[in-house]
Design a protein around this motif. Structure first.
Motif, PDB file in Angstrom:
ATOM      1  N   SER A   9      -8.551   6.453   5.270  1.00 54.19           N
ATOM      2  CA  SER A   9      -7.384   7.172   4.196  1.00 54.19           C
ATOM      3  C   SER A   9      -5.949   7.085   5.043  1.00 54.19           C
ATOM      4  N   ALA A  10      -5.198   6.790   3.852  1.00 57.86           N
ATOM      5  CA  ALA A  10      -3.551   6.420   4.700  1.00 57.86           C
ATOM      6  C   ALA A  10      -3.011   7.636   3.038  1.00 57.86           C
ATOM      7  N   THR A  11      -1.728   8.101   3.780  1.00 59.17           N
ATOM      8  CA  THR A  11      -1.355   8.872   2.889  1.00 59.17           C
ATOM      9  C   THR A  11       0.202   8.839   2.617  1.00 59.17           C
ATOM     10  N   ALA A  12       0.955   9.456   2.042  1.00 63.58           N
ATOM     11  CA  ALA A  12       2.732   9.953   2.079  1.00 63.58           C
ATOM     12  C   ALA A  12       2.644   8.060   2.447  1.00 63.58           C
ATOM     13  N   LEU A  13       2.149   7.074   1.515  1.00 65.18           N
ATOM     14  CA  LEU A  13       2.563   6.054   1.865  1.00 65.18           C
ATOM     15  C   LEU A  13       3.695   5.850   0.706  1.00 65.18           C
ATOM     16  N   PRO A  14       5.151   4.878   1.119  1.00 58.08           N
ATOM     17  CA  PRO A  14       5.425   4.652  -0.422  1.00 58.08           C
ATOM     18  C   PRO A  14       5.488   3.599  -1.175  1.00 58.08           C
ATOM     19  N   ALA A  15       5.595   4.117  -2.776  1.00 50.36           N
ATOM     20  CA  ALA A  15       5.475   3.292  -4.029  1.00 50.36           C
ATOM     21  C   ALA A  15       6.483   1.850  -3.562  1.00 50.36           C
ATOM     22  N   GLY A  16       5.100   0.743  -4.208  1.00 49.13           N
ATOM     23  CA  GLY A  16       5.512  -1.307  -3.939  1.00 49.13           C
ATOM     24  C   GLY A  16       4.146  -1.620  -3.435  1.00 49.13           C
ATOM     25  N   ARG A  17       4.620  -2.567  -2.693  1.00 43.36           N
ATOM     26  CA  ARG A  17       3.631  -3.720  -1.865  1.00 43.36           C
ATOM     27  C   ARG A  17       3.512  -3.000  -0.493  1.00 43.36           C
ATOM     28  N   ALA A  18       2.018  -3.097  -0.270  1.00 41.54           N
ATOM     29  CA  ALA A  18       1.667  -2.404   1.292  1.00 41.54           C
ATOM     30  C   ALA A  18       0.959  -3.702   1.500  1.00 41.54           C
ATOM     31  N   THR A  19       0.668  -3.872   2.537  1.00 37.90           N
ATOM     32  CA  THR A  19      -0.698  -4.933   3.225  1.00 37.90           C
ATOM     33  C   THR A  19      -1.301  -4.122   4.360  1.00 37.90           C
ATOM     34  N   LEU A  20      -2.687  -3.989   4.252  1.00 41.85           N
ATOM     35  CA  LEU A  20      -3.615  -3.742   4.689  1.00 41.85           C
ATOM     36  C   LEU A  20      -4.190  -4.940   5.750  1.00 41.85           C
ATOM     37  N   THR A  21      -4.283  -4.081   6.982  1.00 44.69           N
ATOM     38  CA  THR A  21      -5.682  -5.550   8.045  1.00 44.69           C
ATOM     39  C   THR A  21      -6.680  -4.812   8.490  1.00 44.69           C
ATOM     40  N   ALA A  22      -7.342  -5.751   8.488  1.00 47.34           N
ATOM     41  CA  ALA A  22      -8.633  -4.856   8.614  1.00 47.34           C
ATOM     42  C   ALA A  22      -9.406  -5.425   9.788  1.00 47.34           C
ATOM     43  N   ALA A  23      -9.189  -5.051  11.344  1.00 51.56           N
ATOM     44  CA  ALA A  23      -9.773  -5.399  12.097  1.00 51.56           C
ATOM     45  C   ALA A  23     -10.766  -5.321  13.368  1.00 51.56           C
ATOM     46  N   ALA A  24     -12.310  -6.023  14.050  1.00 48.58           N
ATOM     47  CA  ALA A  24     -12.917  -5.166  14.821  1.00 48.58           C
ATOM     48  C   ALA A  24     -12.806  -6.431  15.549  1.00 48.58           C
ATOM     49  N   PRO A  25     -13.072  -5.820  17.191  1.00 43.54           N
ATOM     50  CA  PRO A  25     -14.559  -7.616  17.577  1.00 43.54           C
ATOM     51  C   PRO A  25     -15.104  -7.675  17.334  1.00 43.54           C
ATOM     52  N   GLY A  26     -14.944  -9.374  17.622  1.00 40.83           N
ATOM     53  CA  GLY A  26     -16.212 -10.091  17.453  1.00 40.83           C
ATOM     54  C   GLY A  26     -16.448 -10.150  15.553  1.00 40.83           C
ATOM     55  N   THR A  35      -6.299  -9.681   5.394  1.00 40.09           N
ATOM     56  CA  THR A  35      -5.114  -9.330   5.098  1.00 40.09           C
ATOM     57  C   THR A  35      -5.530  -9.003   3.635  1.00 40.09           C
ATOM     58  N   ARG A  36      -5.212  -7.450   3.260  1.00 39.09           N
ATOM     59  CA  ARG A  36      -5.062  -7.828   1.827  1.00 39.09           C
ATOM     60  C   ARG A  36      -3.682  -6.908   1.609  1.00 39.09           C
ATOM     61  N   ASP A  37      -2.908  -7.605   0.175  1.00 43.59           N
ATOM     62  CA  ASP A  37      -1.815  -7.321  -0.398  1.00 43.59           C
ATOM     63  C   ASP A  37      -2.299  -6.032  -1.691  1.00 43.59           C
ATOM     64  N   LEU A  38      -1.514  -4.619  -1.195  1.00 39.77           N
ATOM     65  CA  LEU A  38      -1.834  -3.764  -2.617  1.00 39.77           C
ATOM     66  C   LEU A  38      -0.472  -3.062  -2.808  1.00 39.77           C
ATOM     67  N   GLU A  39      -0.637  -2.672  -4.053  1.00 42.97           N
ATOM     68  CA  GLU A  39      -0.029  -1.918  -4.797  1.00 42.97           C
ATOM     69  C   GLU A  39       0.197  -0.573  -4.616  1.00 42.97           C
ATOM     70  N   VAL A  40       1.346   0.320  -4.177  1.00 42.11           N
ATOM     71  CA  VAL A  40       0.455   0.960  -4.257  1.00 42.11           C
ATOM     72  C   VAL A  40       1.897   2.040  -5.700  1.00 42.11           C
ATOM     73  N   VAL A  41       1.252   2.921  -6.213  1.00 35.22           N
ATOM     74  CA  VAL A  41       2.222   3.209  -6.923  1.00 35.22           C
ATOM     75  C   VAL A  41       2.277   4.800  -7.134  1.00 35.22           C
ATOM     76  N   ALA A  42       3.301   5.411  -7.602  1.00 39.46           N
ATOM     77  CA  ALA A  42       4.304   6.571  -6.761  1.00 39.46           C
ATOM     78  C   ALA A  42       3.286   7.555  -7.874  1.00 39.46           C
ATOM     79  N   GLY A  43       2.984   8.779  -7.304  1.00 35.09           N
ATOM     80  CA  GLY A  43       1.937   9.401  -8.272  1.00 35.09           C
ATOM     81  C   GLY A  43       2.691  10.436  -8.574  1.00 35.09           C
ATOM     82  N   ASP A  44       2.375  11.055  -9.794  1.00 35.50           N
ATOM     83  CA  ASP A  44       2.911  12.838  -9.749  1.00 35.50           C
ATOM     84  C   ASP A  44       3.630  13.633  -8.819  1.00 35.50           C
ATOM     85  N   ARG A  45       2.419  14.272  -8.535  1.00 38.36           N
ATOM     86  CA  ARG A  45       2.789  15.000  -7.115  1.00 38.36           C
ATOM     87  C   ARG A  45       2.476  14.587  -5.925  1.00 38.36           C
TER      88      ARG A  45
END
Length: 134
Positions: A10-27, A32-42
């Motif tokens: 879980s990632a919180t308090a991200l600014p609205a806009g494009r975000a890049t998510l990278t997942a890595a584990a040994p072996g 890498t995936r680009d995501l569009e973070v939409v602003a919340g109402d609250r």
């Protein structure tokens, strides 16, 4: 870095806009995936849900870099599938998490290069020797 527990994150308090998510584990192959973070109402609204990432088991490429006289080359830059390492003082190198399939391996030192192709298999190690100047 995000903590992963039971395969969830879980990632919180991200600014609205494009975000890049990278997942890595040994072996495993890094994803890498680009995501569009939409602003919340609250504050703390979750606006992007159910992002699923499946990591593919990678292979390793290892070997030795030598000069045209057969001596080990320390500090050569070795690149394979977008991953980069340097050879150690004995000319040895190892790159983990390489995607399975044919991969081009290139070594370079002081403007002199060498390259070869290798077949990479998931969970396996492929070895090769690169000779600079030949």
């Amino acid at each position: 870095l995000l903590p992963v527990r039971d395969g969830r994150f879980s990632a919180t308090a991200l600014p609205a806009g494009r975000a890049t998510l990278t997942a890595a584990a040994p072996g495993y192959v890094t994803v890498t995936r680009d995501l569009e973070v939409v602003a919340g109402d609250r504050l703390h609204d979750v606006t992007v849900r159910d992002v699923r990432i499946e990591l593919e088991r990678g292979g390793a490429v290892s070997g030795r870099v030598r000069d045209d006289h057969g001596d080990p080359v320390a500090g050569a830059a070795v690149a394979v599938a977008g991953l980069r390492v340097r050879s150690d003082r004995d000319g040895n190198f190892r790159v983990d998490g390489v995607a399975p399939g044919r991969a081009r391996v290139v070594a370079e030192k002081d403007g002199v290069t060498a390259g070869d192709e290798v077949e990479v298999r998931a969970g396996d190690e492929s070895r090769l020797e690169l000779r600079l100047g030949q």
